[in-house]
Design a protein around this motif. Structure first.
Motif, PDB file in Angstrom:
ATOM      1  N   VAL A  90      13.942   4.837  27.282  1.00 29.73           N
ATOM      2  CA  VAL A  90      14.225   6.079  26.223  1.00 29.73           C
ATOM      3  C   VAL A  90      15.539   5.459  25.296  1.00 29.73           C
ATOM      4  N   ALA A  91      16.603   4.984  26.058  1.00 31.03           N
ATOM      5  CA  ALA A  91      17.767   4.431  25.170  1.00 31.03           C
ATOM      6  C   ALA A  91      18.230   3.275  25.793  1.00 31.03           C
ATOM      7  N   GLU A  92      18.075   2.180  25.249  1.00 32.14           N
ATOM      8  CA  GLU A  92      18.420   0.765  25.691  1.00 32.14           C
ATOM      9  C   GLU A  92      19.719   0.209  25.703  1.00 32.14           C
ATOM     10  N   SER A  93      20.610   1.058  24.845  1.00 37.30           N
ATOM     11  CA  SER A  93      21.928   0.748  24.352  1.00 37.30           C
ATOM     12  C   SER A  93      22.552   1.853  23.863  1.00 37.30           C
ATOM     13  N   VAL A  94      24.124   1.660  24.123  1.00 38.84           N
ATOM     14  CA  VAL A  94      25.002   2.755  23.391  1.00 38.84           C
ATOM     15  C   VAL A  94      25.920   2.263  22.351  1.00 38.84           C
ATOM     16  N   ARG A  95      26.074   2.831  21.211  1.00 40.90           N
ATOM     17  CA  ARG A  95      27.053   2.718  20.393  1.00 40.90           C
ATOM     18  C   ARG A  95      28.081   3.738  20.061  1.00 40.90           C
ATOM     19  N   LEU A  96      29.215   3.128  20.317  1.00 39.17           N
ATOM     20  CA  LEU A  96      30.416   4.145  19.987  1.00 39.17           C
ATOM     21  C   LEU A  96      31.231   3.937  18.829  1.00 39.17           C
ATOM     22  N   VAL A  97      31.230   5.231  17.974  1.00 38.90           N
ATOM     23  CA  VAL A  97      31.772   4.846  16.426  1.00 38.90           C
ATOM     24  C   VAL A  97      32.716   5.905  16.462  1.00 38.90           C
ATOM     25  N   THR A  98      33.541   5.763  15.389  1.00 43.12           N
ATOM     26  CA  THR A  98      34.396   7.103  15.081  1.00 43.12           C
ATOM     27  C   THR A  98      34.126   7.492  13.691  1.00 43.12           C
ATOM     28  N   GLY A  99      33.907   8.954  13.509  1.00 41.05           N
ATOM     29  CA  GLY A  99      33.728   9.606  12.383  1.00 41.05           C
ATOM     30  C   GLY A  99      34.927   9.757  11.381  1.00 41.05           C
ATOM     31  N   HIS A 100      36.156   9.052  11.898  1.00 42.63           N
ATOM     32  CA  HIS A 100      37.317   9.534  11.179  1.00 42.63           C
ATOM     33  C   HIS A 100      37.619   7.879  10.688  1.00 42.63           C
ATOM     34  N   ARG A 101      38.185   7.786   9.358  1.00 42.54           N
ATOM     35  CA  ARG A 101      38.591   6.645   8.781  1.00 42.54           C
ATOM     36  C   ARG A 101      40.034   6.837   8.563  1.00 42.54           C
ATOM     37  N   MET A 102      40.820   5.658   8.636  1.00 43.07           N
ATOM     38  CA  MET A 102      41.937   5.534   8.394  1.00 43.07           C
ATOM     39  C   MET A 102      42.342   6.069   6.906  1.00 43.07           C
ATOM     40  N   ASP A 103      43.725   6.837   7.032  1.00 40.54           N
ATOM     41  CA  ASP A 103      43.993   7.419   5.553  1.00 40.54           C
ATOM     42  C   ASP A 103      42.789   8.303   4.976  1.00 40.54           C
ATOM     43  N   ASP A 104      42.038   8.825   5.724  1.00 44.04           N
ATOM     44  CA  ASP A 104      40.816   9.934   5.488  1.00 44.04           C
ATOM     45  C   ASP A 104      40.255   9.240   4.314  1.00 44.04           C
ATOM     46  N   ARG A 105      39.556   7.902   4.390  1.00 46.21           N
ATOM     47  CA  ARG A 105      38.899   7.256   3.644  1.00 46.21           C
ATOM     48  C   ARG A 105      37.343   7.832   3.671  1.00 46.21           C
ATOM     49  N   ASP A 106      36.405   7.678   2.601  1.00 47.70           N
ATOM     50  CA  ASP A 106      35.232   8.047   2.783  1.00 47.70           C
ATOM     51  C   ASP A 106      34.455   7.183   4.113  1.00 47.70           C
ATOM     52  N   LEU A 107      33.569   7.978   4.751  1.00 48.01           N
ATOM     53  CA  LEU A 107      32.910   7.445   5.979  1.00 48.01           C
ATOM     54  C   LEU A 107      31.906   6.341   5.302  1.00 48.01           C
TER      55      LEU A 107
END
Length: 255
Positions: free
Chosen positions: A138-155
């Protein structure tokens, strides 16, 4: 001359004090001065001795109690003044916790420190919701990301890389950017029916888990109005939730 103190960068886990490491629990129980973030669970803070000094440097989107560079300076100043500091950070200090920046500041000032790892939200919250982050076939890997950017810049993420149907994507601090996340992933080719779970206040008595799909996420988020801290889990593993009482909710969301 006052002897300099030391700093322990301690991972407080996702909220449940039962998930603390033994080392973390011992340091908290013996603390005389604690510097803590907003995401540290209330039950974990209850373990701090009542006569210990507490410094709240909690941050949240749009409102910073203390900027990160000032937190770094505070830790250095306290240690140089002779205090032993327990620096409590939600989850793991080195996974979207900016613990690396604090460690660098301490090292540059010659302050002795240690890092006590904690269970990061991705592992703790997914487990408490019964979602396996990896599963054979089903899933061979995991990715961890943040939906927030420094100084609230566009994602601005590598959507093509993230839109892998064989990968589980876990998004920290992704509530405000959920619509942008869903659109970016769909635009890069990830199917609109891909299951999504949102876990609110995971591992605590207040945990709630919501289910949707990439196509339905934006509308559902407006209806759910989730409170921080919340975590998004995106991928086929969400349909393989291991808690029987939740399976019907997953299937309803997919229809």
């Amino acid at each position: 001359m006052t002897n300099r103190g030391k700093v322990a960068l301690v991972g407080a886990g996702p909220g449940d004090p039962e998930l603390l490491t033994l080392r973390a629990a011992r340091l908290i129980a013996g603390a005389r001065l604690v510097v803590f973030d907003r995401l540290v669970g209330e039950a974990v803070l209850d373990m701090v001795p009542p006569d210990a000094m507490r410094v709240d440097v909690g941050k949240q989107t749009g409102r910073h109690s203390l900027p990160q560079d000032e937190i770094n300076r505070l830790l250095v100043d306290l240690a140089l003044a002779g205090h032993d500091v327990v620096r409590l950070k939600g989850g793991d200090p080195f996974i979207f916790g900016r613990g690396g920046e604090e460690a660098q500041a301490l090292a540059a000032a010659g302050v002795p420190f240690e890092v006590v790892p904690g269970i990061t939200a991705a592992a703790g919250c997914a487990a408490s919701a019964g979602i396996p982050l990896t599963q054979r076939g089903v899933a061979e890997s995991v990715r961890l990301v943040t939906g927030h950017r420094m100084d609230d810049r566009d994602l601005d993420l590598d959507w093509t890389s993230l839109a892998d149907p064989r990968c589980t994507l876990v998004v920290y601090m992704g509530v405000a950017s959920a619509e942008r996340l869903a659109g970016g992933l769909r635009g890069a080719g990830l199917a609109g029916e891909t299951p999504v779970a949102l876990i609110e206040r995971g591992t605590t008595p207040y945990q709630r888990t919501f289910y949707s799909t990439l196509d339905g996420l934006a509308a559902d988020m407006a209806a759910w109005r989730p409170q921080p801290p919340s975590l998004l889990v995106i991928g086929q593993v969400v349909a393989h939730v291991t808690l029987p009482q939740l399976r019907s909710l997953v299937h309803e969301a997919a229809q």
